[in-house]
Write a protein that holds these residues in place. Structure first.
Motif, mmCIF file in Angstrom:
data_model
loop_
_atom_site.group_PDB
_atom_site.id
_atom_site.type_symbol
_atom_site.label_atom_id
_atom_site.label_comp_id
_atom_site.label_asym_id
_atom_site.label_seq_id
_atom_site.Cartn_x
_atom_site.Cartn_y
_atom_site.Cartn_z
ATOM 1 N N LYS A 286 0.798 -1.136 0.197
ATOM 2 C CA LYS A 286 0.012 -0.160 -0.172
ATOM 3 C C LYS A 286 0.940 1.234 -0.057
ATOM 4 O O LYS A 286 1.781 1.375 0.840
ATOM 5 N N PRO A 287 0.469 2.094 -0.894
ATOM 6 C CA PRO A 287 1.508 3.175 -0.931
ATOM 7 C C PRO A 287 1.759 4.145 0.238
ATOM 8 O O PRO A 287 0.838 4.587 0.941
ATOM 9 N N TYR A 288 2.900 4.344 0.683
ATOM 10 C CA TYR A 288 3.228 4.993 2.086
ATOM 11 C C TYR A 288 4.149 6.163 1.613
ATOM 12 O O TYR A 288 5.439 5.864 1.220
ATOM 13 N N MET A 289 4.015 7.194 2.227
ATOM 14 C CA MET A 289 4.890 8.367 1.800
ATOM 15 C C MET A 289 5.955 8.480 2.899
ATOM 16 O O MET A 289 5.352 8.543 4.194
ATOM 17 N N ILE A 290 7.141 8.555 2.577
ATOM 18 C CA ILE A 290 8.247 8.736 3.687
ATOM 19 C C ILE A 290 9.257 9.902 2.991
ATOM 20 O O ILE A 290 9.049 10.221 1.963
ATOM 21 N N ASP A 291 10.198 10.323 3.848
ATOM 22 C CA ASP A 291 10.918 11.350 3.287
ATOM 23 C C ASP A 291 12.424 10.760 3.102
ATOM 24 O O ASP A 291 13.240 11.093 2.347
ATOM 25 N N THR A 292 13.046 9.590 4.137
ATOM 26 C CA THR A 292 14.013 9.050 4.120
ATOM 27 C C THR A 292 13.943 7.462 3.922
ATOM 28 O O THR A 292 13.091 6.959 5.022
ATOM 29 N N SER A 294 15.669 3.707 4.480
ATOM 30 C CA SER A 294 16.640 2.912 5.107
ATOM 31 C C SER A 294 16.557 1.474 4.362
ATOM 32 O O SER A 294 15.701 0.898 4.237
ATOM 33 N N ILE A 295 17.630 1.076 3.793
ATOM 34 C CA ILE A 295 17.855 -0.239 3.041
ATOM 35 C C ILE A 295 18.872 -1.181 3.805
ATOM 36 O O ILE A 295 19.947 -0.945 3.255
ATOM 37 N N ALA A 296 18.393 -2.263 4.403
ATOM 38 C CA ALA A 296 19.417 -3.223 4.779
ATOM 39 C C ALA A 296 19.984 -3.869 3.690
ATOM 40 O O ALA A 296 19.407 -4.154 2.614
ATOM 41 N N VAL A 297 21.277 -4.673 3.781
ATOM 42 C CA VAL A 297 21.856 -5.507 2.882
ATOM 43 C C VAL A 297 20.725 -6.790 2.384
ATOM 44 O O VAL A 297 20.219 -7.311 3.476
ATOM 45 N N LEU A 354 14.597 10.360 8.908
ATOM 46 C CA LEU A 354 15.572 9.335 9.023
ATOM 47 C C LEU A 354 15.270 8.386 10.186
ATOM 48 O O LEU A 354 14.835 8.660 11.499
ATOM 49 N N ASP A 355 14.989 7.254 9.754
ATOM 50 C CA ASP A 355 14.346 6.028 10.741
ATOM 51 C C ASP A 355 15.060 4.714 10.228
ATOM 52 O O ASP A 355 14.685 4.079 9.349
ATOM 53 N N LYS A 356 15.972 4.184 10.899
ATOM 54 C CA LYS A 356 16.503 2.876 10.494
ATOM 55 C C LYS A 356 16.014 1.715 11.073
ATOM 56 O O LYS A 356 16.431 0.703 10.712
ATOM 57 N N SER A 357 14.925 1.774 11.940
ATOM 58 C CA SER A 357 14.306 0.706 12.355
ATOM 59 C C SER A 357 13.151 0.016 11.143
ATOM 60 O O SER A 357 13.062 0.811 10.090
ATOM 61 N N GLU A 358 13.042 -0.970 11.322
ATOM 62 C CA GLU A 358 12.083 -1.828 10.417
ATOM 63 C C GLU A 358 10.964 -1.243 10.586
ATOM 64 O O GLU A 358 10.143 -1.273 11.522
ATOM 65 N N ARG A 359 10.100 -0.623 9.303
ATOM 66 C CA ARG A 359 8.713 -0.018 9.571
ATOM 67 C C ARG A 359 7.665 -0.962 8.980
ATOM 68 O O ARG A 359 6.913 -0.781 8.137
ATOM 69 N N TYR A 360 7.856 -2.175 9.838
ATOM 70 C CA TYR A 360 6.980 -3.067 9.733
ATOM 71 C C TYR A 360 5.323 -2.962 9.920
ATOM 72 O O TYR A 360 4.428 -3.629 9.249
ATOM 73 N N ARG A 361 4.946 -1.938 10.604
ATOM 74 C CA ARG A 361 3.531 -1.509 10.539
ATOM 75 C C ARG A 361 3.203 -0.511 9.452
ATOM 76 O O ARG A 361 2.281 -0.226 9.180
ATOM 77 N N VAL A 490 -2.507 -6.869 7.381
ATOM 78 C CA VAL A 490 -1.561 -7.815 7.165
ATOM 79 C C VAL A 490 -0.222 -7.144 7.318
ATOM 80 O O VAL A 490 0.190 -5.911 6.968
ATOM 81 N N PRO A 491 0.755 -8.042 8.097
ATOM 82 C CA PRO A 491 2.134 -7.241 8.355
ATOM 83 C C PRO A 491 2.865 -7.315 6.998
ATOM 84 O O PRO A 491 2.902 -7.934 6.109
ATOM 85 N N MET A 492 3.968 -6.485 7.205
ATOM 86 C CA MET A 492 4.860 -6.212 6.186
ATOM 87 C C MET A 492 5.429 -7.633 5.579
ATOM 88 O O MET A 492 5.599 -8.588 6.688
ATOM 89 N N THR A 493 5.610 -7.939 4.442
ATOM 90 C CA THR A 493 6.147 -9.329 4.091
ATOM 91 C C THR A 493 7.251 -8.955 3.228
ATOM 92 O O THR A 493 7.218 -8.288 2.237
ATOM 93 N N ARG A 494 8.371 -9.735 3.418
ATOM 94 C CA ARG A 494 9.481 -9.566 2.695
ATOM 95 C C ARG A 494 10.401 -10.479 2.817
ATOM 96 O O ARG A 494 9.975 -11.754 3.421
#
Ligand code: NAG
Ligand code: NAG
Ligand code: NAG
Ligand code: NAG
Ligand code: NAG
Ligand code: CU
Length: 621
Positions: A286-292, A294-297, A354-361, A490-494
């Motif tokens: 679902k489209p979610y707007m953010i500003d920055t 963060s991408i884990a390996v 800037l938020d380096k935690s997983e935005r699973y919600r 539905v929780p974040m799925t990856r």
């Protein structure tokens, strides 16, 4: 006899079959020395730390011929068998089992687990079908042998689909009418926008002045630690700033972002513009707007960016995480004739959002349901242990006391051999939950093979581990809170997730994909130091693992006249297509021009046309 069968097949799968094709690629893997003396692995002769882009439609088949030319006999003592052997893993692609009992797991590319390692001077075919059920997404491929991917054995793998295209157009229509304010965009219009979406791939990575194979020697020495110093960063294999030109009329840019790095989490920010997240690891969200971002390996995202027509250029600020702080780079989106401006001089830590935690919600799938309560719950504790030095002569990671190499036998797991440790058995066709606990203060990106998972809960740093029999703990309280919050959602799925230090993550999936699957930290150095486990799912033992190595030699062309009803079509000067009635494709050895890097051959697509019921071969680009 064959013809009526083909006719029947064609009618049954008219639309699917007629639009899918077999794509043939060849990957020549060799070792080269850069001008600075750094050893690199070259793909098809290119001197880049990132290989080619493979692009397919969901439903296509890929036949990839891998030629291992990394070492010759005299190199073996220098580099070791581990580095001279090779394998290719298609990161995030969950391959389906095929009719006739062929396991998707056979092409997962993990030596000792799903296949035999490809030895020097030998070739191997990876032949598989990209499931037609995929929504289309952003993937990559990389070696799963030693630390080869850091030296260049990695590339991009894009899966396209009409579902994805239509969805992105609908999100664009929404952004067009409502602007880019707010967070979650709801009530997408039925009809998509007809505005052109300009696409770019941004593959980010950390960078080291030494080659991975040399760093590995230090990491695996008796005093070697697990975290060599990150010295730089790359974007699309380039250490410099990268300029992405966009046409004057472009208003929307889709950035397909991949962290193909060895260790560092990266952050991206497009100055003055907002990012609309629409994909997490091959799953449309679902489209979610953010500003920055963060991408884990190992993670992938697609973000849509609305660029005003008046905007002549925008700075892409790229931070690559190192032990303390960031390596900062500036890249640009520019209109024709516009000079990119100056570099960003600010502090990464002051970037908005800037938020380096997983935005699973926040980054939740657009479709699907929460998987029901699990039938099996597993806790895994991982830690760095220096007392394992006895066996490995260096500090190693252990998960519940075991280190990854102990799971891997001399043979191949799929053939039924076992290592010192038995794989962790999952309840077949049941919902399984795994709590991965960091008994360790660092953030680690965990990746799972064979599945995407629902992210049920992720602790904050210092929440401590989660044990299902300890309901009073901080971790368990957060977990129960999350489980409540998911009711009806539905929780974040990856397939890849960053787990904070001294904390936990809980993932949930249906163990319905027979095979042996790795669940491991994707930091290249940590994999070498054993940070992962092997999961056993279903009755995965097969009689014969594909181990058909051939001596690496230029592929033969079979005489076209042997094949019945053969048509030959040349798609472009660098690509050739051979079609024959048995849907087999033969590689053509004559390369047309030295520019040819990737040999692509498209196979016959059988279609029935008109009342004439003729058999028709239909090559498609
Ligand atoms: C290299 O590959 C060969 C052939 O699969 C295998 O026998 C050997 O054990 C491999 N060596 C290592 C170190 O993986
Ligand atoms: C969507 O497009 C169709 C076909 O062009 C049109 O008939 C319909 O009115 C459109 N719906 C909306 C809500 O604009
Ligand atoms: C899990 O997968 C199995 C096999 O496909 C299926 O029968 C079962 O319904 C699935 N469970 C859930 C909860 O989706
Ligand atoms: C893989 O595909 C190639 C090219 O189409 C073919 O020659 C080869 O026999 C296939 N191998 C397997 C194991 O299917
Ligand atoms: C791979 O190497 C073989 C043998 O040298 C050559 O014929 C072929 O064209 C190469 N393929 C690519 C994609 O570079
Ligand atoms: Cu790690």
């Amino acid at each position: 006899m064959v013809l009526p069968l083909l006719v029947a097949t064609c009618i049954a799968f008219m639309f699917d079959v007629c639009s899918s094709k077999t794509i043939i690629h060849e990957l020549n893997i060799s070792r080269i020395t850069s001008p600075t003396g750094k050893q690199l692995i070259s793909l098809n002769g290119a001197a880049n730390s990132l290989g080619p882009v493979f692009r397919v439609q969901a439903g296509d088949s890929l036949n990839l011929l891998v030629n291992n030319d990394i070492c010759e006999d005299q190199d073996l003592p220098v580099y070791g068998e581990d580095y001279c052997n090779t394998s290719i893993h298609f990161h995030g692609l969950v391959l389906e089992n095929e009719a006739g009992g062929k396991l998707g797991a056979l092409y997962d590319g993990v030596p000792g687990v799903t296949q035999r390692s490809i030895p020097p001077q030998m070739s191997f075919w990876y032949n598989f079908t990209i499931p037609a059920s995929l929504e289309g997404g952003t993937y990559w491929f990389h070696s799963h042998s030693s630390v080869q991917y850091g030296d260049g054995l990695r590339g991009i793998f894009l899966v396209d689909s009409s579902k994805r295209d239509e969805y992105l157009k609908r999100v664009v229509a929404k952004l067009d009418s409502d602007g880019t304010a707010g967070e979650l965009l709801t009530d997408l219009p039925e009809n998509g926008s007809s505005k052109k979406i300009h696409e770019e791939v941004l593959a980010v990575s950390d960078w080291y002045s030494k080659s991975s194979v040399d760093i590995l020697k230090e990491v695996m020495s008796p005093t070697g630690g697990p975290d060599p110093r990150v010295e730089g960063s790359t974007l699309n294999g380039d250490q410099n700033s990268v300029n992405f030109p966009i046409d004057a009329e472009v208003e929307y840019v889709a950035l397909r972002i991949i962290n193909v790095g060895m260790s560092g989490t990266n952050v991206l920010h497009v100055e003055g513009l907002r990012l609309c997240v629409v994909e997490t690891d091959g799953v449309l969200t679902k489209p979610y707007m953010i500003d920055t971002l963060s991408i884990a390996v190992g993670q992938r995202f697609t973000v849509l960016v609305k660029v005003n027509k008046e905007t002549s250029s925008a700075r892409i600020i790229h931070g690559c995480g190192k032990m303390m702080g960031y390596i900062t780079k500036t890249h640009w989106l520019t209109r024709p004739g516009v000079d990119p401006g100056s570099s960003f001089q600010g502090n990464m830590r002051s970037l908005p959002g800037l938020d380096k935690s997983e935005r699973y919600r926040d980054f939740v799938p657009r479709n699907g349901d929460l998987l029901p309560a699990p039938a099996q719950q597993i806790s895994l504790d991982y830690a760095y242990e220096s007392d394992l030095k006895e066996t490995y002569q260096t500090g190693m990671y252990a998960v519940n006391g075991d280190t990854m190499p102990e799971f891997i036998p001399d043979g191949v797991l799929l053939e039924g051999d076992r290592g010192i440790r038995k794989p962790i058995e999952l309840s077949t066709n049941q919902v399984v939950e795994i709590a991965i606990n960091a008994i360790d203060h660092m953030t680690h990106p965990w990746h799972m093979h064979g599945h995407t998972f629902q992210v049920i809960s992720v602790g904050r740093g210092h929440d401590g581990p989660l044990y299902y029999d300890n309901p009073g703990s901080t971790a368990m309280r957060r977990y129960l809170d999350d489980v409540d919050a998911w009711e009806g959602k539905v929780p974040m799925t990856r397939d890849t997730i960053n787990i904070p230090g001294n904390s936990y993550a809980v993932i949930r999936f249906n163990a319905s994909n027979p095979g042996f699957w790795l669940l491991h930290c994707h930091v290249e150095w940590h994999m070498a130091k054993g940070l992962g486990v092997i999961l056993a799912e279903g009755d995965a033992k097969v009689d014969a693992v594909v181990s058909a190595f051939k001596t690496f030699q230029p592929p033969e062309i079979s005489s076209a006249s042997e094949a019945q009803a053969t048509t030959e079509v040349t798609a472009s000067p660098t690509e050739s297509t051979t079609l024959d009635s048995s849907q087999n494709v033969q590689l053509q050895s004559q390369q047309k021009g030295s520019k040819a890097k990737v040999l692509v051959i498209y196979v016959a697509i059988m279609c029935i046309f008109n009342a004439g019921i003729g058999l028709f071969f239909f090559p498609r680009r």
